[in-house]
Design an enzyme around this catalytic site. Structure first.
Site, PDB file in Angstrom:
ATOM      1  CE  LYS A  22      -1.400   1.576   4.077  1.00  0.00           C
ATOM      2  NZ  LYS A  22      -1.167   2.935   4.557  1.00  0.00           N
ATOM      3  CG  ASN A  23       2.435   2.732   3.509  1.00  0.00           C
ATOM      4  OD1 ASN A  23       1.270   3.066   3.284  1.00  0.00           O
ATOM      5  ND2 ASN A  23       2.902   2.533   4.727  1.00  0.00           N
ATOM      6  NE  ARG A  96      -1.407  12.332   8.978  1.00  0.00           N
ATOM      7  CZ  ARG A  96      -1.640  13.512   9.515  1.00  0.00           C
ATOM      8  NH1 ARG A  96      -2.798  13.771  10.045  1.00  0.00           N
ATOM      9  NH2 ARG A  96      -0.716  14.446   9.531  1.00  0.00           N
ATOM     10  CB  CYS A 120      -3.049  11.455  12.823  1.00  0.00           C
ATOM     11  SG  CYS A 120      -2.791   9.738  12.437  1.00  0.00           S
ATOM     12  NE  ARG A 125       1.141  10.139  10.444  1.00  0.00           N
ATOM     13  CZ  ARG A 125       0.605   9.187   9.682  1.00  0.00           C
ATOM     14  NH1 ARG A 125      -0.566   8.669  10.022  1.00  0.00           N
ATOM     15  NH2 ARG A 125       1.214   8.764   8.607  1.00  0.00           N
ATOM     16  CG  LEU A 129       9.763  18.180   8.213  1.00  0.00           C
ATOM     17  CD1 LEU A 129      10.325  16.846   8.700  1.00  0.00           C
ATOM     18  CD2 LEU A 129      10.770  19.298   8.487  1.00  0.00           C
ATOM     19  CG  ASP A 308       3.858   1.335   9.502  1.00  0.00           C
ATOM     20  OD1 ASP A 308       3.442   2.163  10.330  1.00  0.00           O
ATOM     21  OD2 ASP A 308       4.046   1.609   8.305  1.00  0.00           O
ATOM     22  CB  ILE A 330       8.354   6.605  14.331  1.00  0.00           C
ATOM     23  CG1 ILE A 330       9.564   5.679  14.101  1.00  0.00           C
ATOM     24  CG2 ILE A 330       8.011   7.383  13.057  1.00  0.00           C
ATOM     25  CD1 ILE A 330      10.848   6.355  13.716  1.00  0.00           C
ATOM     26  NE  ARG A 400      -6.877   4.438   6.005  1.00  0.00           N
ATOM     27  CZ  ARG A 400      -6.223   5.477   6.502  1.00  0.00           C
ATOM     28  NH1 ARG A 400      -6.472   5.878   7.716  1.00  0.00           N
ATOM     29  NH2 ARG A 400      -5.322   6.117   5.777  1.00  0.00           N
TER      30      ARG A 400
HETATM   31  N1  EPU Z   1       7.031  14.642  10.667  1.00  0.00           N
HETATM   32  C1  EPU Z   1       7.115  15.989  10.929  1.00  0.00           C
HETATM   33  N2  EPU Z   1       6.900  16.871   9.902  1.00  0.00           N
HETATM   34  C2  EPU Z   1       6.618  16.454   8.638  1.00  0.00           C
HETATM   35  C3  EPU Z   1       6.534  15.076   8.369  1.00  0.00           C
HETATM   36  C4  EPU Z   1       6.765  14.194   9.410  1.00  0.00           C
HETATM   37  O1  EPU Z   1       7.362  16.393  12.067  1.00  0.00           O
HETATM   38  O2  EPU Z   1       6.430  17.309   7.762  1.00  0.00           O
HETATM   39  C5  EPU Z   1       7.260  13.675  11.753  1.00  0.00           C
HETATM   40  C6  EPU Z   1       6.015  12.836  12.047  1.00  0.00           C
HETATM   41  O3  EPU Z   1       5.110  13.517  12.907  1.00  0.00           O
HETATM   42  C7  EPU Z   1       6.607  11.594  12.661  1.00  0.00           C
HETATM   43  C8  EPU Z   1       7.929  11.453  11.900  1.00  0.00           C
HETATM   44  O4  EPU Z   1       8.202  12.721  11.330  1.00  0.00           O
HETATM   45  O5  EPU Z   1       6.844  11.789  14.015  1.00  0.00           O
HETATM   46  C9  EPU Z   1       7.933  10.408  10.812  1.00  0.00           C
HETATM   47  O6  EPU Z   1       6.757  10.555  10.012  1.00  0.00           O
HETATM   48  P1  EPU Z   1       6.748  10.255   8.452  1.00  0.00           P
HETATM   49  O7  EPU Z   1       6.564  11.529   7.720  1.00  0.00           O
HETATM   50  O8  EPU Z   1       7.903   9.411   8.085  1.00  0.00           O
HETATM   51  O9  EPU Z   1       5.410   9.415   8.312  1.00  0.00           O
HETATM   52  P2  EPU Z   1       4.482   9.423   7.047  1.00  0.00           P
HETATM   53  O10 EPU Z   1       5.292   9.636   5.845  1.00  0.00           O
HETATM   54  O11 EPU Z   1       3.317  10.314   7.298  1.00  0.00           O
HETATM   55  C10 EPU Z   1       4.683   6.893   6.471  1.00  0.00           C
HETATM   56  C11 EPU Z   1       3.743   5.731   6.328  1.00  0.00           C
HETATM   57  C12 EPU Z   1       3.234   5.338   7.694  1.00  0.00           C
HETATM   58  C13 EPU Z   1       4.437   4.970   8.570  1.00  0.00           C
HETATM   59  C14 EPU Z   1       5.421   6.133   8.621  1.00  0.00           C
HETATM   60  C15 EPU Z   1       6.694   5.824   9.376  1.00  0.00           C
HETATM   61  C16 EPU Z   1       2.803   6.048   4.137  1.00  0.00           C
HETATM   62  C17 EPU Z   1       1.631   6.374   3.307  1.00  0.00           C
HETATM   63  N3  EPU Z   1       2.645   6.105   5.458  1.00  0.00           N
HETATM   64  O12 EPU Z   1       3.927   7.939   7.060  1.00  0.00           O
HETATM   65  O13 EPU Z   1       2.416   4.189   7.512  1.00  0.00           O
HETATM   66  O14 EPU Z   1       4.013   4.657   9.864  1.00  0.00           O
HETATM   67  O15 EPU Z   1       5.791   6.527   7.294  1.00  0.00           O
HETATM   68  O16 EPU Z   1       7.334   4.724   8.823  1.00  0.00           O
HETATM   69  O17 EPU Z   1       3.851   5.708   3.618  1.00  0.00           O
HETATM   70  C18 EPU Z   1       0.673   2.713   8.021  1.00  0.00           C
HETATM   71  O18 EPU Z   1       0.874   2.172   6.925  1.00  0.00           O
HETATM   72  O19 EPU Z   1      -0.067   2.205   8.902  1.00  0.00           O
HETATM   73  C19 EPU Z   1       1.326   3.990   8.316  1.00  0.00           C
HETATM   74  C20 EPU Z   1       0.911   4.806   9.283  1.00  0.00           C
END
Ligand code: EPU
Length: 434
Positions: A22-23, A96, A120, A125, A129, A308, A330, A400
């Site tokens: 999915k991701n 998201r 969330c 989240r 960035l 995850d 994380i 999902r």
């Molecule tokens: N963060 C910030 N600012 C940003 C972006 C992220 O502070 O602009 C912080 C987040 O709050 C968090 C950390 O950085 O504390 C890491 O978040 P990341 O951005 O890596 O998460 P994401 O990209 O929103 C993806 C996966 C998630 C998975 C995380 C971590 C997808 C669609 N989602 O989320 O998957 O948990 O990386 O590996 O790729 C899931 O599949 O159940 C899921 C939640």
């Protein structure tokens, strides 16, 4: 609302197949925005987030064909005319990852307007960035009425250092940088296999990307991309969930169609716990019915132990001899499943970002609530070993990201059924054109 009803106690035996990730599929679908030509993606999982992304692209004016069959889960996306480069609150609030369209839209259309995702269940989240990165490439950003708007006639390559490692932030910016003028150097990037898979697709579309899968990615911008065909990598989190299911139930399970190189941290941790596994290039066999020992675990960015898989690992820890300390590094609020597991008899104490799990506790069936995707998976795992019949409510969370989980688990001997039906049955699923 759908519920899953699971009677525990059966060892899982036989072969279970892993779907596409999915991701990896979500950013790949967003990448289709970058070209006027059709992008064909194979191994697309039949999960709700994919359907949400289909709607998101269709609302912008894309043509999306999505078909599921026995052999091929495929989508063809054509973004010839993107009349409305926007993502509505209605869609972003349900997923998201909709924010993944921000970078490609501003790169292709010069403008993007995306609803801000808000809070969330697993943490704050923010997407600051993503926004900072786009500003470094020259986009002008405004925020009002709950929306972020990005504008740029043509993005310009730049050096971007991520303050924190972010998976979708890295992917979003990568998709913006491929059409920027000049070179972009991205530092402190996420190294997840899903980022590397996206870069593979973009390079097939004519991009010049080097270093994806490492912390430094270099992109030489091009003025135009073309269509391509790409097969999505297998879902490492689904694979890991099934491996833990095999270990927990004392089964003998062959988890097929996965890539063990993508989850070595999990396999190593399972070895410490005492779980017996053997793997080939595309399958893992897990042989249960062995005593499990406690082992501490910290979630980390890839290649560390994935957040995850934290909830699923916690269930394993409840069945291991001794105390395991699980530290979530994380997300700040990713222990919602712990209280539901406690209701099933687990001994878990939460201390800030640490969960102290005392094993081994016999689990007993209860009515429980799923709170997010991976938390739901952990409740399914707990139910597979609990005494009696567990009823899991709010299973839309699991839909999902897990394709037909009850069919797959039933196929290897689990007693699991769904009350109500929200996803179309595999055979009856029509091809959708939007
Ligand atoms: N963060 C910030 N600012 C940003 C972006 C992220 O502070 O602009 C912080 C987040 O709050 C968090 C950390 O950085 O504390 C890491 O978040 P990341 O951005 O890596 O998460 P994401 O990209 O929103 C993806 C996966 C998630 C998975 C995380 C971590 C997808 C669609 N989602 O989320 O998957 O948990 O990386 O590996 O790729 C899931 O599949 O159940 C899921 C939640």
């Amino acid at each position: 609302m759908d519920k899953l009803v699971i009677r525990g106690g059966n060892p899982l035996l036989g072969t279970i197949r892993v779907s596409g990730a999915k991701n990896a599929a979500l950013p790949a679908m967003a990448a289709a925005i970058l070209t006027e030509e059709p992008v064909i993606l194979e191994n697309i999982p039949q999960v709700r987030d994919i359907e949400t992304t289909r709607k998101l692209l269709a609302e912008m004016g894309a043509e999306v064909e999505l078909g599921y069959g026995r052999a091929q889960h495929r989508t063809t996306i054509c973004c010839r005319d993107l009349a409305s480069p926007e993502a509505s609150y209605e869609l972003v609030k349900t997923m998201r990852a909709s924010t993944l369209v921000l970078g490609p839209l501003v790169a292709r259309c010069g403008r993007a307007r995306i609803s801000l995702p808000g809070g969330c269940a697993i943490g704050a989240r923010p997407i600051d960035l993503h926004i900072k990165g786009l500003q470094r490439l020259g986009a002008v950003i405004t925020q009002e009425h709950g929306f972020v708007e990005a504008r740029a006639d043509r993005l310009r390559g730049a050096e971007v250092v991520f303050d924190t490692i972010t998976v979708t932030g890295t992917e979003d910016l990568l998709m913006a940088a491929v059409l920027a003028e000049g070179e972009t150097i991205m530092l402190n990037c996420a190294r997840e296999p899903e980022v590397a898979d996206l870069a593979d697709l973009l390079n097939k579309m004519g991009a010049h990307i080097e270093g994806a899968g490492t912390s430094t990615i270099r992109v030489k911008g091009v003025s135009k991309l073309h269509g391509a065909k790409h097969r999505i990598i297998p879902d490492r989190i689904e694979a890991g969930t099934f491996i833990i299911a095999g270990a927990l139930t004392g089964g003998d399970l062959n988890v097929a169609g996965c890539d063990p190189r993508h989850f070595m941290a999990l396999l190593q941790k399972l070895g410490e716990v005492g779980v017996k596994t053997a793997y080939t290039a595309d399958a893992v066999r897990v042989m249960g019915d062995v005593p499990l020992n406690s082992a501490d675990m910290n979630t980390e960015e890839y290649p560390g132990f994935p957040t995850d898989m934290q909830a699923q690992y916690m269930v394993l820890a409840t069945q291991a001899q001794g105390t395991s300390v699980i530290t979530e590094n994380i997300f700040e609020n990713r222990f919602m499943h712990a209280q539901e597991l406690v209701r099933m008899g687990a001994n878990i104490k939460i201390e800030g970002s640490r969960a102290v799990v005392r094993g081994r506790s016999p689990l007993s069936a209860a009515a429980v609530l799923a709170s997010d995707l991976r938390a739901s998976a952990s409740l399914v795992l707990a139910a597979l070993v609990a005494d009696g019949e567990t009823i899991i409510d709010r299973v839309y969370h699991i839909d999902r990201g897990y394709e037909h989980i009850e069919e797959k688990l039933r196929g290897v001997g689990a007693q699991i059924r769904r009350i109500g039906e929200i996803l179309p049955k595999r055979a009856a699923a029509p091809a959708v054109r939007a």
